[in-house]
Design a protein around this motif. Structure first.
Motif, PDB file in Angstrom:
ATOM      1  N   VAL A 363       0.784  -1.098  -0.085  1.00  0.00           N
ATOM      2  CA  VAL A 363      -0.564   0.451   0.017  1.00  0.00           C
ATOM      3  C   VAL A 363       0.605   1.462  -0.020  1.00  0.00           C
ATOM      4  N   GLU A 364       2.171   1.231   1.012  1.00  0.00           N
ATOM      5  CA  GLU A 364       2.920   2.320   0.711  1.00  0.00           C
ATOM      6  C   GLU A 364       3.734   2.386  -0.602  1.00  0.00           C
ATOM      7  N   LYS A 365       4.158   0.788  -1.207  1.00  0.00           N
ATOM      8  CA  LYS A 365       4.424   2.012  -2.519  1.00  0.00           C
ATOM      9  C   LYS A 365       4.399   1.858  -3.549  1.00  0.00           C
ATOM     10  N   GLN A 366       2.852   1.378  -3.372  1.00  0.00           N
ATOM     11  CA  GLN A 366       1.763   1.642  -4.370  1.00  0.00           C
ATOM     12  C   GLN A 366       1.046   2.750  -3.861  1.00  0.00           C
ATOM     13  N   ALA A 367       0.272   3.584  -3.262  1.00  0.00           N
ATOM     14  CA  ALA A 367      -0.551   4.387  -2.384  1.00  0.00           C
ATOM     15  C   ALA A 367      -0.636   5.346  -4.397  1.00  0.00           C
ATOM     16  N   ARG A 368      -0.214   5.482  -5.712  1.00  0.00           N
ATOM     17  CA  ARG A 368      -0.795   6.576  -6.600  1.00  0.00           C
ATOM     18  C   ARG A 368      -1.859   5.168  -7.465  1.00  0.00           C
ATOM     19  N   PHE A 369      -0.929   4.035  -7.282  1.00  0.00           N
ATOM     20  CA  PHE A 369      -2.510   3.205  -8.065  1.00  0.00           C
ATOM     21  C   PHE A 369      -3.725   3.190  -7.261  1.00  0.00           C
ATOM     22  N   PHE A 370      -4.012   3.030  -6.133  1.00  0.00           N
ATOM     23  CA  PHE A 370      -5.143   3.592  -5.423  1.00  0.00           C
ATOM     24  C   PHE A 370      -6.000   4.583  -5.241  1.00  0.00           C
ATOM     25  N   ASP A 371      -4.961   5.873  -5.880  1.00  0.00           N
ATOM     26  CA  ASP A 371      -5.587   6.764  -6.485  1.00  0.00           C
ATOM     27  C   ASP A 371      -5.700   7.372  -8.051  1.00  0.00           C
ATOM     28  N   GLU A 372      -5.128   6.645  -8.544  1.00  0.00           N
ATOM     29  CA  GLU A 372      -5.123   7.090  -9.944  1.00  0.00           C
ATOM     30  C   GLU A 372      -5.363   6.102 -11.085  1.00  0.00           C
ATOM     31  N   GLY A 373      -5.005   4.906 -10.606  1.00  0.00           N
ATOM     32  CA  GLY A 373      -5.027   3.584 -11.133  1.00  0.00           C
ATOM     33  C   GLY A 373      -3.865   3.357 -11.774  1.00  0.00           C
ATOM     34  N   GLU A 374      -4.413   1.998 -12.959  1.00  0.00           N
ATOM     35  CA  GLU A 374      -3.422   1.250 -13.225  1.00  0.00           C
ATOM     36  C   GLU A 374      -1.946   2.182 -13.632  1.00  0.00           C
ATOM     37  N   GLN A 375      -1.941   2.917 -14.472  1.00  0.00           N
ATOM     38  CA  GLN A 375      -1.021   4.154 -15.076  1.00  0.00           C
ATOM     39  C   GLN A 375       0.035   4.175 -13.971  1.00  0.00           C
ATOM     40  N   ALA A 376      -0.847   4.520 -12.491  1.00  0.00           N
ATOM     41  CA  ALA A 376       0.123   4.829 -12.210  1.00  0.00           C
ATOM     42  C   ALA A 376       1.377   4.207 -11.206  1.00  0.00           C
ATOM     43  N   MET A 377       0.985   2.340 -11.544  1.00  0.00           N
ATOM     44  CA  MET A 377       1.807   1.361 -10.999  1.00  0.00           C
ATOM     45  C   MET A 377       2.926   2.225 -10.915  1.00  0.00           C
ATOM     46  N   GLN A 378       3.362   0.990  -9.793  1.00  0.00           N
ATOM     47  CA  GLN A 378       4.943   1.437  -9.403  1.00  0.00           C
ATOM     48  C   GLN A 378       5.486  -0.005  -9.949  1.00  0.00           C
ATOM     49  N   PRO A 379       7.099   0.022 -10.378  1.00  0.00           N
ATOM     50  CA  PRO A 379       7.875  -0.938 -10.580  1.00  0.00           C
ATOM     51  C   PRO A 379       8.302  -1.730  -9.402  1.00  0.00           C
TER      52      PRO A 379
END
Length: 495
Positions: A363-379
């Protein structure tokens, strides 16, 4: 040189897993459903383990000190039965279950109906008719001879869930002759019965390949020039149709664009898997191990308390063990059952702690995903999590396989959040999932009459500061089962 027997002493190191550690590893790699099944099975065989159903939820976290002391005293008496391993340190695990099971216990309220036995109508589901049952029902009302009915049963048994008969008729004949040696049948008899079954519902059932399935469906349609042409194309040049070589098809069958469009639309209206409508509609049960909530301070992740029943140790048997002699068989059995019960509770507790740690990191690493979606997924890869949590990569792999997190964006397997990074030549690496999402978005928004080529997609991604090679775009596009621009143009033409 003579061989003589002799003795030799070797000194070496060997790593062995204790039964407790082996159980913890097993429980960690189990899905939530498998853990529930393990708990259910253990409850049936272990009298020391019981469900903590009577204790109110509000009182679970604040168990009285007297109760804890009572259990601890009883455990000490039990340990005196046979001086071996010390178990009393773990006996308070059931009293502290709530503290380990969730970091924050959200306050919730529920309103229950006065009639607890009432079940709403929408919770009832009708029984589903399988393809085999559908075919047997039609076979039962058909006027077979005794031999034909037997052959029909063999054929229906070999029709798969998609409606195809993949078993060669020669094999069916050999199987019948082996099991019914007194029955005189020939291959023509089986072919005759199959031709009847191919007239059953759903249309196209019993076909041996895709072309035969489509032809059976076309013959059942109202005959017109387009249907007749479609049958000829499939019978004579199915390979051209498979590769969408429409130019040669038009030339061979003297069709113009409008006529070809009508023929293709007729073929596209058919079902390539006629038995699928009778397949089970009930999806696989997914029980989320973690739940993610959005709060005013950000996101909060916690273990799903509804996923597992609350377990505790039966203190009555512990007290009974204290009254028994150390040499009695009953006391030894209680000790064995107690060890197993506490081991299971501790393994489930350890599983919960590991999942919670991994979930928080994700959740800390992929926080942007939960706000913006797949395009904000981090490696993110297993090694990143393992190094941060100081765990082995195999432990992270077990903790993310078949483990699910319920989030505001849906329920995802924990492994979904792992993606390799694509180098951006000095810029921040991009996740492969994010790049695929960008590609899919661009293709979804493209002009159907002018689909975007891979080179054009590469240029559009560069405008978004995403630098990937054309071959990488082609690889990701194929992984998402998206045809090339030329094939998409042909497909769009006949939609």
């Amino acid at each position: 040189m003579a061989l003589m027997p002799g003795l030799q002493i070797n000194i070496g190191q060997q790593l062995k897993l204790t039964p407790q550690l082996q159980q913890s590893i097993k429980i960690l790699q189990y899905s939530a459903l498998e853990v529930q099944q393990t708990i259910s099975t253990t409850l049936e065989t272990n009298f020391m383990l019981e469900l903590d159903e009577d204790r109110p939820e509000d009182a679970e976290e604040f168990a009285s000190e007297e109760e804890a002391a009572e259990v601890s005293d009883a455990s000490e008496n039990e340990i005196d039965i046979e001086a071996s391993d010390t178990l009393s340190d773990d006996l308070q695990i059931d009293c502290e279950w709530e503290e380990v099971y969730t970091d924050i216990s959200p306050v919730s309220s529920s309103i229950k109906s006065d009639n607890d036995d009432y079940t709403s109508p929408e919770n009832y589901t009708s029984s589903e008719v399988t393809l085999s049952e559908k075919l047997y029902w039609q076979s039962d009302i058909y006027s077979w001879t005794e031999t034909q009915e037997l052959i029909a049963s063999y054929i229906i048994d070999d029709i798969n869930d998609e409606g195809y008969l993949k078993t060669p008729l020669e094999n069916i004949l050999a199987d019948i002759q082996e099991k019914e040696p007194d029955l005189l049948i020939h291959l023509s008899d089986i072919e005759g019965v199959l031709s009847v079954i191919q007239q059953f519902e759903p249309t196209g059932v019993g076909a041996r390949d895709l072309s035969e399935c489509l032809i059976l469906q076309l013959k059942a349609l109202h005959q017109n020039p387009y249907v007749v042409t479609a049958i000829k194309i499939i019978e004579e040049n199915f390979d051209l149709l498979s590769v969408r070589d429409y130019k040669r098809i038009k030339k061979i069958y003297l069709l113009n664009d409008d006529e070809l469009t009508e023929v293709i639309q007729v073929i596209q209206s058919l079902s390539p898997r006629p038995g699928r409508e009778y397949s089970s509609t009930q999806g696989e049960i997914v029980i989320p191990d973690l739940k993610l909530y959005r709060t005013k301070d950000g996101f909060m992740v916690e273990l799903n308390q509804d996923a597992f029943p609350r377990l505790t140790i039966n203190s009555a048997y512990i007290n009974m063990a204290g009254d028994l002699g150390s040499s009695s068989q009953e006391a030894k059995q209680i000790k064995e059952q107690l060890t197993e019960a506490k081991g299971l509770i501790k393994s489930i507790q350890s599983r919960g702690e590991t999942l919670l740690r991994v979930g928080k990191y994700i959740v800390e690493k992929q926080a942007r995903f939960f706000d913006e979606g797949e395009q904000a997924m981090q490696p993110m890869v297993l090694r990143d999590v393992a190094e941060s949590l100081e765990l082995h990569e195999s432990t992270i792999s077990r903790a993310t396989n078949q483990k699910y997190m319920q989030t505001p964006r849906g329920t995802f397997e924990l492994k979904y959040f792992f993606s390799t990074g694509v180098s951006q030549y000095g810029s921040e690496d991009q996740s492969a999932i994010a790049i695929k999402s960008h590609i899919k978005q661009l293709i979804d928004d493209e002009d159907p009459n002018k689909p975007l080529s891979d080179n054009k997609l590469m240029a559009l991604l560069e405008e978004k500061e995403i630098n990937v090679a054309r071959r990488t775009i082609a690889k990701y596009r194929e992984a998402m089962h998206i045809p090339s621009s030329s094939e998409r143009k042909k497909l769009n033409k006949f939609k």
